[in-house]
Each structure stands twice: as structure tokens, then as C-alpha cells.
Motif scaffolding. Structure first.
Motif, PDB file in Angstrom:
ATOM      1  N   VAL A 112     -29.441  -0.998  16.016  1.00  0.00           N
ATOM      2  CA  VAL A 112     -30.351  -2.126  16.418  1.00  0.00           C
ATOM      3  C   VAL A 112     -30.446  -2.927  15.253  1.00  0.00           C
ATOM      4  CG1 VAL A 112     -32.588  -3.038  17.722  1.00  0.00           C
ATOM      5  CG2 VAL A 112     -31.642  -0.618  18.146  1.00  0.00           C
ATOM      6  N   ALA A 113     -30.355  -4.450  15.519  1.00  0.00           N
ATOM      7  CA  ALA A 113     -30.244  -5.224  14.492  1.00  0.00           C
ATOM      8  C   ALA A 113     -31.498  -6.344  14.761  1.00  0.00           C
ATOM      9  CB  ALA A 113     -28.954  -6.105  14.174  1.00  0.00           C
ATOM     10  N   PHE A 114     -32.308  -6.597  13.910  1.00  0.00           N
ATOM     11  CA  PHE A 114     -33.410  -7.298  13.784  1.00  0.00           C
ATOM     12  C   PHE A 114     -33.294  -8.544  12.993  1.00  0.00           C
ATOM     13  CE2 PHE A 114     -35.581  -3.903  16.001  1.00  0.00           C
ATOM     14  CZ  PHE A 114     -36.339  -4.485  17.100  1.00  0.00           C
ATOM     15  N   ASP A 125     -30.016 -11.812   7.387  1.00  0.00           N
ATOM     16  CA  ASP A 125     -30.890 -11.097   6.740  1.00  0.00           C
ATOM     17  C   ASP A 125     -31.679 -10.234   7.733  1.00  0.00           C
ATOM     18  OD1 ASP A 125     -32.334 -10.682   4.360  1.00  0.00           O
ATOM     19  OD2 ASP A 125     -33.922 -11.876   4.742  1.00  0.00           O
ATOM     20  N   TYR A 126     -31.033  -8.834   7.855  1.00  0.00           N
ATOM     21  CA  TYR A 126     -31.496  -8.012   8.917  1.00  0.00           C
ATOM     22  C   TYR A 126     -31.863  -6.619   8.500  1.00  0.00           C
ATOM     23  CZ  TYR A 126     -27.929 -11.036  11.434  1.00  0.00           C
ATOM     24  OH  TYR A 126     -27.399 -12.037  11.939  1.00  0.00           O
ATOM     25  N   LEU A 127     -32.842  -6.128   9.544  1.00  0.00           N
ATOM     26  CA  LEU A 127     -33.429  -4.781   9.729  1.00  0.00           C
ATOM     27  C   LEU A 127     -32.627  -4.162  10.515  1.00  0.00           C
ATOM     28  CD1 LEU A 127     -35.823  -2.760   8.733  1.00  0.00           C
ATOM     29  CD2 LEU A 127     -36.897  -3.695  10.717  1.00  0.00           C
ATOM     30  N   LEU A 128     -32.105  -2.934  10.014  1.00  0.00           N
ATOM     31  CA  LEU A 128     -31.139  -2.193  10.883  1.00  0.00           C
ATOM     32  C   LEU A 128     -31.606  -0.939  11.169  1.00  0.00           C
ATOM     33  CD1 LEU A 128     -28.113  -3.221   9.055  1.00  0.00           C
ATOM     34  CD2 LEU A 128     -28.794  -4.336  11.108  1.00  0.00           C
ATOM     35  N   TYR A 129     -31.592  -0.422  12.271  1.00  0.00           N
ATOM     36  CA  TYR A 129     -31.893   1.110  12.480  1.00  0.00           C
ATOM     37  C   TYR A 129     -30.974   1.565  13.640  1.00  0.00           C
ATOM     38  CZ  TYR A 129     -35.188   0.163  16.309  1.00  0.00           C
ATOM     39  OH  TYR A 129     -35.625  -0.007  17.658  1.00  0.00           O
ATOM     40  N   THR A 130     -30.672   2.997  13.358  1.00  0.00           N
ATOM     41  CA  THR A 130     -30.312   3.702  14.696  1.00  0.00           C
ATOM     42  C   THR A 130     -31.356   4.486  15.455  1.00  0.00           C
ATOM     43  OG1 THR A 130     -29.699   5.606  12.938  1.00  0.00           O
ATOM     44  CG2 THR A 130     -27.805   4.071  13.334  1.00  0.00           C
ATOM     45  N   SER A 131     -31.347   4.407  16.590  1.00  0.00           N
ATOM     46  CA  SER A 131     -32.274   4.835  17.340  1.00  0.00           C
ATOM     47  C   SER A 131     -31.749   5.966  18.433  1.00  0.00           C
ATOM     48  CB  SER A 131     -32.881   3.812  18.446  1.00  0.00           C
ATOM     49  OG  SER A 131     -31.961   3.368  19.225  1.00  0.00           O
ATOM     50  N   LYS A 132     -32.708   6.928  18.606  1.00  0.00           N
ATOM     51  CA  LYS A 132     -32.523   7.857  19.983  1.00  0.00           C
ATOM     52  C   LYS A 132     -33.244   7.498  20.850  1.00  0.00           C
ATOM     53  CE  LYS A 132     -33.649  10.970  17.032  1.00  0.00           C
ATOM     54  NZ  LYS A 132     -34.163  12.481  16.621  1.00  0.00           N
TER      55      LYS A 132
END
Length: 385
Positions: free
Chosen positions: A91-93, A72-79
């Protein structure tokens, strides 16, 4: 790598091949990538299509059977803070049961992000990247740092909206992409009817596209519009999105195995909200609707029996002012976002918790309940350096 494991692998001539194969399929992706360097025979085994498929199916079965597993993940691409695009990461939380986010991994994004690509959809750890200004599509597996540029699409005429859905085909142990296209009105008839949507399907194993006919109702066979703001949901072996005809909105489903379209009616009382998205709520298909009221309300419409319109039931939850809906956790908590923060709402307990993830340098944010590592693309993808 521990010494006992190393001895076992190096002494494969003393162990039957089928036993070695079985042991390897139960190992994590990171270990398998390292073991490719042990010998040519191991590399050949690990990169074979049958091994990649077997390993994937075991991981999928383990993920589905283990209710306590963290998939069960929150994902985002970061700069980076200084806007250095070369430092972008996925990034995976983990969304823990104690409602605390724990970062578990960071993956370097493909170089193609430099050219304006964004995450369009994802399924079982595979991401689909695309651009706004052309038809180029890329599949990316961050767990092995591999990506694949797909064959050119067949439908290249200019469309106002293109919607992509990525799904796993369990019948053939393959991935498919459904590409739906809604055309703009013609210059000759700016007030005329919308042109019907068109569709094509991509199969990963053959790296090829095929046109498919959208037909859900003999009395009104053409789909006029697909809502790109409501992304595809892969559920019950089918992709689902919100579509419309002259008679109103409904759920358009696409069965991945037999490639047939179906029409599922939305609840009549759900059509007044300003934003509506599909989701999976506690194992059931759901329609999440945000209202325009002074006191914002989120209506959770759940289909108790899949495909049966009469089984839609509603639960209303008060919410703060938000801008977008991200998804539902395996525990049934709703994940929302606004310009400055993310919010996790428990509809059963009416609890609202802010998630301290800085959005200032986030390019894309999403939620996945089926994120898993695999070797998909290992036998044909390009490596991220």
C-alpha cells in the motif's frame, strides 16, 4: 484509451519511428503496458532495453526537477484481517504538504511472500526481497507486477548478519545490489575478534555477482561489523551504512559507479544514543540519534558539506516514547513508529501528529522519497498472477 490516441498508435506507418519512440517514452507505465497489445512492433519497442532505460531516465529527471511532484511515500505491506496471506498488498500513501496521508495505490505482492520473504531495501520503485534463513534474493517492480529471482550469491558461508543495499547506477543506467556479510565468532574462539566483513556486488543487467574488497583505511583495513538495524541510505551516488572496527563506529560509503569504499566519521557527541540511523534531511546526509533520557530526545546531526567531518551540526527535538525511526519526508519532517501508531514530527515547529494507519496487520512498513514507476524488469521478470 481515448480514440485520438488509438488512431495515432495504429497509424505508426505515417509517423517517423523516432517521433513515435519519443512520444511513447513520455507516457505513464499503465498506458504503456496496455499499448503492448496494439501491435507486435509496439510491444517490441516498449520491451526493448533502450526504451526501458530512456523511459526510466525521463521519469527520474521529471521527479527530481518537479519539487511539487508527489514522490514522497509511506509504504507498507499488509495482511488481511483473517490472515489470508494470498491477499497481501503493498500500500502506498502520499505524504501531502498539508500533513495528511492520501492512499494512491495498492499492489499485489509476489507469491514468494508466502515463503517468508520480506522487503529488505528499495530504490526508485524497485524492491529487494530476501529471507532470514537462506541467500535467495528477489527484485520486484510492483508498478508492472513483475519480479526476478536473482542468480545465487557467491558468499554462502553462514553469517550472523547480512545487509543489502540497492542503488541505481547512473553511469551505466543499471541497478546494483551491495551485499555485506558479518561472520559469527568461531566455536574454537568464542571470545576472539570478529572476522572481517566481506562484500559482493550484483548487477541487474548481467544477473551476476562479483566479490569486492572492503578497504577504507590502510592502518585498519578490515570492517568488523555492519549495523543491520541501520539500513543503507542511497545518497550522492553512494550507499551509506553504519559500520565499526575496534576504533569505533563510522559511516561506510560505497560509490556505486566506481565501486570504491570510503570512511566518513560520525560526530563524536552522537555516539551515546540507543538508536542511530542514517537519513537524508532536506537534501543533506544526516544521522538521527534517539536518546535514553527520561524525557526522550531526538538529535538530528546534519553534514552541511558532504564528506567534511567538521561540518556536522546538531538540532535536538523532544519526542514521545517511540520504538523505531522510519525516515524523513522531503519537507524535513521525521516519521517514527511504536507498537500502535505512526508519528510525524516537524522539528522546526515542534509539531507532533499521529498518523491513523492500523499496524495490527502490517508486515513491513517503510518510507521512500524516491518512489517512482518504471518498466524495469519488463524485459525479463516473471509476472505476478
Amino acid at each position: 484509451m481515448s480514440q485520438p490516441t488509438k488512431k495515432l498508435i495504429l497509424s505508426t506507418e505515417c509517423v517517423p519511428d523516432d517521433i513515435v519512440f519519443d512520444i511513447l517514452t513520455r507516457l505513464p507505465v499503465k498506458s504503456l503496458i496496455r499499448f503492448r497489445c496494439v501491435s507486435k512492433s509496439l510491444n517490441s519497442t516498449i520491451t526493448s532495453r533502450i526504451f526501458i532505460t530512456t523511459h526510466f531516465k525521463l521519469n527520474e529527471a521529471k521527479s527530481l526537477s518537479n519539487k511539487d511532484s508527489h514522490n514522497d511515500y509511506l509504504l507498507y505491506t499488509s495482511k488481511s484481517e483473517y490472515f489470508s496471506f494470498n491477499e497481501e498488498e503493498l500500500v502506498a500513501f502520499v505524504c501531502n504538504r498539508d500533513r495528511i496521508l492520501t492512499e494512491i495505490s495498492r499492489f499485489k505482492t509476489p507469491f514468494c511472500f508466502l515463503d517468508g520473504y520480506f522487503v529488505n531495501c528499495f530504490c526508485n520503485g524497485i524492491f529487494c526481497l530476501s529471507r532470514y534463513d537462506d541467500d535467495t534474493i528477489i527484485c520486484w517492480n510492483p508498478s508492472i507486477r513483475k519480479f526476478k529471482m536473482l542468480a545465487p550469491a557467491l558468499l554462502t558461508e553462514f553469517f550472523s548478519w547480512v545487509t543489502l543495499g540497492l542503488a541505481y547506477n547512473s553511469q551505466n543506467n543499471d541497478f546494483k545490489i551491495l551485499r555485506l556479510m558479518c561472520s559469527q565468532k568461531s566455536d574454537e574462539e568464542p571470545d576472539g575478534p570478529d572476522r572481517p566483513a566481506e562484500a559482493e556486488v550484483y548487477t541487474l543487467s548481467t544477473d551476476s555477482w562479483r566479490k569486492v574488497v572492503i578497504s577504507v583505511d590502510s592502518s585498519e583495513p578490515n570492517i568488523g561489523y555492519v549495523y543491520h538495524t541501520s539500513p543503507f541510505i542511497f545518497f550522492n551516488g553512494a550507499l551509506h551504512c553504519i559500520a565499526s572496527t575496534n576504533n569505533g563506529r563510522f559511516i561506510l560509503s560505497f560509490e556505486v559507479n566506481d565501486e570504491r569504499f570510503h570512511k566518513i566519521m560520525l560526530p563524536q557527541d552522537s555516539l551515546g544514543g540507543y538508536q542511530g540511523c542514517l537519513a537524508v534531511f532536506k537534501g543533506l546526509l544526516a544521522f538521527i540519534v534517539l536518546s535514553r533520557d527520561i524525557d526522550p530526545i531526538c538529535d538530528i546531526w546534519v553534514m552541511k558539506e558532504y564528506g567534511l567531518v567538521e561540518s556536522w551540526t546538531r538540532k535536538s527535538v523532544p519526542i514521545d516514547w517511540i520504538h523505531f525511526f522510519l525516515g524523513v519526508t522531503d519537507n524535513g519532517e521525521l516519521l517514527f513508529g511504536n507498537d500502535t501508531e505512526l508519528n510525524l514530527i516537524d522539528p522546526e515547529k515542534n509539531l507532533n501528529q499521529n498518523i491513523r494507519v492500523s499496524k495490527r496487520y502490517i508486515r513491513w512498513v517503510g518510507y521512500a522519497s524516491n518512489f517512482m514507476e518504471s518498466l524495469v524488469l519488463l524485459d525479463g521478470g516473471k509476472c505476478i498472477v
